[in-house]
Design an enzyme around this catalytic site. Structure first.
Site, PDB file in Angstrom:
ATOM      1  N   GLY A 152       4.796  42.060 -85.484  1.00 16.82           N
ATOM      2  CA  GLY A 152       5.716  43.107 -85.943  1.00 16.82           C
ATOM      3  C   GLY A 152       7.050  42.509 -86.372  1.00 16.82           C
ATOM      4  O   GLY A 152       7.597  42.861 -87.425  1.00 16.82           O
TER       5      GLY A 152
ATOM      6  N   LEU B 178     -18.189  26.321 -79.252  1.00 14.33           N
ATOM      7  CA  LEU B 178     -16.978  26.886 -78.623  1.00 14.33           C
ATOM      8  C   LEU B 178     -17.305  28.340 -78.321  1.00 14.33           C
ATOM      9  O   LEU B 178     -17.978  28.990 -79.119  1.00 14.33           O
ATOM     10  CB  LEU B 178     -15.802  26.833 -79.610  1.00 14.33           C
ATOM     11  CG  LEU B 178     -14.564  27.679 -79.268  1.00 14.33           C
ATOM     12  CD1 LEU B 178     -13.668  26.967 -78.263  1.00 14.33           C
ATOM     13  CD2 LEU B 178     -13.735  28.002 -80.517  1.00 14.33           C
TER      14      LEU B 178
ATOM     15  N   HIS C   5       0.242  42.084 -88.870  1.00 12.96           N
ATOM     16  CA  HIS C   5      -1.079  41.914 -88.246  1.00 12.96           C
ATOM     17  C   HIS C   5      -2.029  41.188 -89.221  1.00 12.96           C
ATOM     18  O   HIS C   5      -2.791  40.316 -88.827  1.00 12.96           O
ATOM     19  CB  HIS C   5      -1.661  43.269 -87.842  1.00 12.96           C
ATOM     20  CG  HIS C   5      -0.832  43.979 -86.802  1.00 12.96           C
ATOM     21  ND1 HIS C   5      -0.315  43.324 -85.712  1.00 12.96           N
ATOM     22  CD2 HIS C   5      -0.420  45.273 -86.695  1.00 12.96           C
ATOM     23  CE1 HIS C   5       0.388  44.191 -84.969  1.00 12.96           C
ATOM     24  NE2 HIS C   5       0.335  45.371 -85.554  1.00 12.96           N
TER      25      HIS C   5
ATOM     26  N   ASP D 123       1.659  37.192 -80.017  1.00  8.13           N
ATOM     27  CA  ASP D 123       2.732  38.184 -80.108  1.00  8.13           C
ATOM     28  C   ASP D 123       3.650  37.855 -81.283  1.00  8.13           C
ATOM     29  O   ASP D 123       3.773  36.691 -81.668  1.00  8.13           O
ATOM     30  CB  ASP D 123       3.525  38.175 -78.780  1.00  8.13           C
ATOM     31  CG  ASP D 123       4.372  39.414 -78.619  1.00  8.13           C
ATOM     32  OD1 ASP D 123       4.226  40.368 -79.418  1.00  8.13           O
ATOM     33  OD2 ASP D 123       5.192  39.443 -77.690  1.00  8.13           O
TER      34      ASP D 123
ATOM     35  N   ILE E 162       3.153  38.468 -68.779  1.00 10.52           N
ATOM     36  CA  ILE E 162       1.691  38.406 -68.826  1.00 10.52           C
ATOM     37  C   ILE E 162       1.134  39.674 -69.488  1.00 10.52           C
ATOM     38  O   ILE E 162       0.037  39.660 -70.048  1.00 10.52           O
ATOM     39  CB  ILE E 162       1.109  38.250 -67.388  1.00 10.52           C
ATOM     40  CG1 ILE E 162       1.635  36.964 -66.737  1.00 10.52           C
ATOM     41  CG2 ILE E 162      -0.417  38.257 -67.401  1.00 10.52           C
ATOM     42  CD1 ILE E 162       1.311  35.686 -67.475  1.00 10.52           C
ATOM     43  N   SER E 163       1.901  40.774 -69.427  1.00 15.71           N
ATOM     44  CA  SER E 163       1.531  42.025 -70.104  1.00 15.71           C
ATOM     45  C   SER E 163       0.108  42.484 -69.798  1.00 15.71           C
ATOM     46  O   SER E 163      -0.647  42.838 -70.710  1.00 15.71           O
ATOM     47  CB  SER E 163       1.725  41.878 -71.623  1.00 15.71           C
ATOM     48  OG  SER E 163       3.071  41.639 -71.923  1.00 15.71           O
TER      49      SER E 163
HETATM   50  C1  FPP Z   1       1.146  41.636 -81.055  1.00 19.56           C
HETATM   51  O1  FPP Z   1       2.248  41.569 -81.937  1.00 19.56           O
HETATM   52  C2  FPP Z   1      -0.101  41.595 -81.819  1.00 19.56           C
HETATM   53  C3  FPP Z   1      -1.078  42.541 -81.787  1.00 19.56           C
HETATM   54  C4  FPP Z   1      -0.982  43.757 -80.970  1.00 19.56           C
HETATM   55  C5  FPP Z   1      -2.277  42.442 -82.648  1.00 19.56           C
HETATM   56  C6  FPP Z   1      -2.929  41.091 -82.700  1.00 19.56           C
HETATM   57  C7  FPP Z   1      -3.804  41.056 -83.875  1.00 19.56           C
HETATM   58  C8  FPP Z   1      -3.947  40.024 -84.721  1.00 19.56           C
HETATM   59  C9  FPP Z   1      -3.295  38.720 -84.512  1.00 19.56           C
HETATM   60  C10 FPP Z   1      -4.783  40.247 -85.938  1.00 19.56           C
HETATM   61  C11 FPP Z   1      -5.984  39.391 -86.033  1.00 19.56           C
HETATM   62  C12 FPP Z   1      -6.828  39.376 -84.826  1.00 19.56           C
HETATM   63  C13 FPP Z   1      -8.167  39.150 -84.827  1.00 19.56           C
HETATM   64  C14 FPP Z   1      -8.870  38.954 -83.542  1.00 19.56           C
HETATM   65  C15 FPP Z   1      -8.960  39.069 -86.073  1.00 19.56           C
HETATM   66  P1  FPP Z   1       3.270  42.786 -81.984  1.00 19.56           P
HETATM   67  O2  FPP Z   1       2.770  43.781 -82.973  1.00 19.56           O
HETATM   68  O3  FPP Z   1       3.457  43.342 -80.603  1.00 19.56           O
HETATM   69  O4  FPP Z   1       4.569  42.080 -82.473  1.00 19.56           O
HETATM   70  P2  FPP Z   1       6.088  42.494 -82.117  1.00 19.56           P
HETATM   71  O5  FPP Z   1       6.239  42.295 -80.639  1.00 19.56           O
HETATM   72  O6  FPP Z   1       6.888  41.526 -82.916  1.00 19.56           O
HETATM   73  O7  FPP Z   1       6.276  43.914 -82.548  1.00 19.56           O
END
Ligand code: FPP
Length: 248
Positions: free
Chosen positions: A22, A130, A36, A19, A194-195
């Site tokens: 953003g 793994l 991302h 998380d 846990i979302s």
């Molecule tokens: C949550 O942060 C993150 C996601 C919804 C996307 C996760 C994706 C990656 C880490 C990219 C790479 C992944 C792979 C498997 C190659 P958020 O956008 O909710 O952050 P915020 O809460 O700060 O807005």
């Protein structure tokens, strides 16, 4: 029996809710998708570190059932990112003996992504270093529903009786079937939730929350989480005294 042997203090299965992408981007005045993109490096690093440390399974929450509600442009850029990352990394994962598995509702994904996920799973199926599980379009509720539906099909076909439906049966029909239980769940970016991640699977997991945003999550952060795990007393409903004399 000593419950604190080195082998038992290293989690077999680590799951991560990645998380904060953003927020990482916003703090830099960048668009969300830049966060991302910045999250891909820490994914690669965590996979390498877990493989090196002898952890058996790493499960990553990449995209939840609820993430479909995000702006269309963000969803589309995330899907492109997954495709690109898969195309770029799959050979290296295979060469390093990593088995890749995807969990989630594939009916929501594009044909291109579904076929690449299946190809990566086929290519790496026999690897043993793994197991990397990536949850895409995944939700704990979806997982329970798909397990219930699969069991209902078995019952309707007469292959299972309603009396066969017990904890073991549900465990065998979850998305993570066949893998060891999740020992340690890590969530980044300061949220203590846990979302709708692995609901059944987290019943006895140790939880570790860190303020670190995912794009900044590094080797030292994972080591800290492993260290915290080592200091936990896992009793699985028993008493401390029972654990001391090895009644398990
Ligand atoms: C949550 O942060 C993150 C996601 C919804 C996307 C996760 C994706 C990656 C880490 C990219 C790479 C992944 C792979 C498997 C190659 P958020 O956008 O909710 O952050 P915020 O809460 O700060 O807005």
């Amino acid at each position: 029996m000593n419950h604190r042997t080195e082998a038992s203090t290293l989690p077999r299965h680590v799951a991560i809710i990645m998380d904060g992408n953003g927020r990482w981007a916003r703090r830099r005045g960048l668009p969300r998708h830049a966060g991302h993109r910045a999250g891909v490096g820490p994914v690669r690093a965590a996979v390498e570190q877990c493989a090196r440390r002898g952890i058996e399974v790493l499960t990553l929450f990449a995209f939840s059932s609820e993430n479909w509600k995000r702006p269309r442009d963000e969803v589309s850029k995330l899907m492109t990112l997954f495709l690109e990352a898969l195309d770029r990394e799959v050979d290296a994962l295979h060469e390093n003996g990593i088995r890749v598995r995807f969990i989630g509702d594939r009916s929501q994904l594009s044909h291109a992504l579904v076929s690449r996920l299946a190809a990566a799973e086929r290519l790496t199926a026999d690897n043993e270093a793994l197991t990397l599980v990536v949850a895409v379009s995944y939700g704990g509720h979806w997982d329970m529903v798909q397990a219930a539906r699969a069991i209902a099909v078995e019952v309707a076909a007469g292959r299972l009786s309603p009396d066969d439906v017990d904890e073991q049966c549900i465990t065998a029909h979850r998305a993570l079937a066949g893998l060891p239980p999740v020992d340690l769940l890590i969530r980044t970016a300061g949220e203590w939730r846990i979302s709708n991640f692995l609901l059944w699977d987290l019943a006895y997991s140790e939880l570790h929350f860190t303020d670190r945003l995912w794009p900044e999550f590094g080797e030292a952060d994972l080591e800290l989480a492993l260290e915290a795990y080592r200091s936990r007393r896992r009793r699985f409903g028993r008493t401390d005294e029972q654990m001391k004399v090895g009644e398990c």
